[in-house]
Design a protein around this motif. Structure first.
Motif, short mmCIF file in Angstrom:
data_model
loop_
_atom_site.label_atom_id
_atom_site.label_comp_id
_atom_site.label_asym_id
_atom_site.label_seq_id
_atom_site.Cartn_x
_atom_site.Cartn_y
_atom_site.Cartn_z
N UNK A 51 -26.75 -40.61 33.70
CA UNK A 51 -27.92 -41.46 33.91
C UNK A 51 -28.92 -40.66 34.74
N UNK A 52 -30.10 -40.39 34.17
CA UNK A 52 -31.13 -39.65 34.89
C UNK A 52 -31.77 -40.54 35.94
N UNK A 59 -28.61 -49.27 35.89
CA UNK A 59 -27.83 -49.04 34.68
C UNK A 59 -26.35 -49.23 34.98
N UNK A 60 -25.69 -50.07 34.17
CA UNK A 60 -24.25 -50.22 34.28
C UNK A 60 -23.60 -49.06 33.54
N UNK A 61 -22.51 -48.54 34.11
CA UNK A 61 -21.82 -47.40 33.51
C UNK A 61 -20.32 -47.70 33.43
N UNK A 62 -19.75 -47.50 32.24
CA UNK A 62 -18.30 -47.47 32.06
C UNK A 62 -17.98 -46.03 31.70
N UNK A 63 -17.03 -45.42 32.40
CA UNK A 63 -16.65 -44.04 32.09
C UNK A 63 -15.15 -43.87 32.28
N UNK A 90 -10.46 -44.98 34.76
CA UNK A 90 -11.80 -45.39 34.36
C UNK A 90 -12.47 -46.07 35.54
N UNK A 91 -13.79 -46.23 35.43
CA UNK A 91 -14.55 -46.93 36.46
C UNK A 91 -15.74 -47.62 35.78
N UNK A 92 -16.13 -48.76 36.33
CA UNK A 92 -17.31 -49.50 35.88
C UNK A 92 -18.14 -49.80 37.12
N UNK A 93 -19.41 -49.44 37.10
CA UNK A 93 -20.27 -49.63 38.27
C UNK A 93 -21.73 -49.68 37.82
N UNK A 94 -22.61 -49.98 38.77
CA UNK A 94 -24.04 -50.02 38.51
C UNK A 94 -24.72 -48.90 39.27
N UNK A 95 -25.56 -48.12 38.58
CA UNK A 95 -26.27 -47.00 39.18
C UNK A 95 -27.63 -47.48 39.68
N UNK A 96 -27.95 -47.17 40.92
CA UNK A 96 -29.27 -47.40 41.47
C UNK A 96 -30.26 -46.55 40.68
N UNK A 97 -31.38 -47.11 40.22
CA UNK A 97 -32.28 -46.33 39.36
C UNK A 97 -32.84 -45.06 39.99
N UNK A 98 -32.91 -45.00 41.31
CA UNK A 98 -33.45 -43.80 41.94
C UNK A 98 -32.39 -42.74 42.22
N UNK A 99 -31.11 -43.08 42.06
CA UNK A 99 -30.03 -42.13 42.38
C UNK A 99 -29.53 -41.32 41.20
N UNK A 100 -29.54 -41.88 40.01
CA UNK A 100 -28.98 -41.20 38.86
C UNK A 100 -27.47 -41.07 39.00
N UNK A 101 -26.83 -40.55 37.95
CA UNK A 101 -25.37 -40.37 37.96
C UNK A 101 -25.01 -39.13 37.16
N UNK A 102 -24.22 -38.27 37.79
CA UNK A 102 -23.71 -37.05 37.17
C UNK A 102 -22.20 -37.00 37.34
N UNK A 115 -20.06 -45.29 28.31
CA UNK A 115 -21.07 -46.19 27.75
C UNK A 115 -21.99 -46.57 28.90
N UNK A 116 -23.30 -46.51 28.67
CA UNK A 116 -24.26 -46.99 29.64
C UNK A 116 -24.96 -48.23 29.09
N UNK A 117 -25.27 -49.17 29.97
CA UNK A 117 -25.95 -50.41 29.62
C UNK A 117 -27.17 -50.54 30.52
N UNK A 118 -28.37 -50.47 29.95
CA UNK A 118 -29.60 -50.57 30.74
C UNK A 118 -29.80 -52.04 31.13
N UNK A 119 -29.74 -52.31 32.43
CA UNK A 119 -29.82 -53.68 32.94
C UNK A 119 -31.16 -54.31 32.59
#
Length: 120
Positions: A51-52, A59-63, A90-102, A115-119
């Protein structure tokens, strides 16, 4: 707009801190506008952006780490490690839009599904 039904259940037959038996179940319905999914090889030497930080929306993320031996570091876009995804976890969480996820493999390359889900 689409919805995602989530349920989380955690239980243990053993007392937690010697005081109580853990048995919790929670559910929620989350709204999202779009999804992205992929299976990727996460390199040991470089982080993969899932997630950029420029996405601008939570953005919700399942990985899931499908590797049987190696773990991955979970990071924000600044490269700060905030978690570990062990083999098979696995993990499911919500990414803060200013933080991104790598995500970056710690010891050797790992294959992950996400899978990412745009809130919305």
């Amino acid at each position: 707009m689409a919805t995602l039904n989530t349920t989380f259940q955690i239980s243990s037959p053993n007392p937690v801190d010697g005081l109580l038996t853990l048995d919790k179940s929670m559910s929620d319905t989350l709204s999202y506008s779009s999804t992205t999914s992929d299976t990727i090889t996460v390199a040991h030497g470089a982080a993969s952006v899932v997630v950029a930080s420029a996405v601008g929306t939570a953005t919700y993320v399942y990985i899931k780490n499908t590797d049987e031996n190696n773990f991955c570091d979970l990071k924000n876009d600044a490269g700060n490690v905030w978690g570990i995804l062990h083999p098979g976890e696995f993990i499911f969480f919500c990414v803060n839009p200013s933080d991104g996820f790598e995500i970056q493999a710690n010891t050797a390359d790992c294959v992950v599904e996400y899978v990412t889900f745009l809130k919305s």
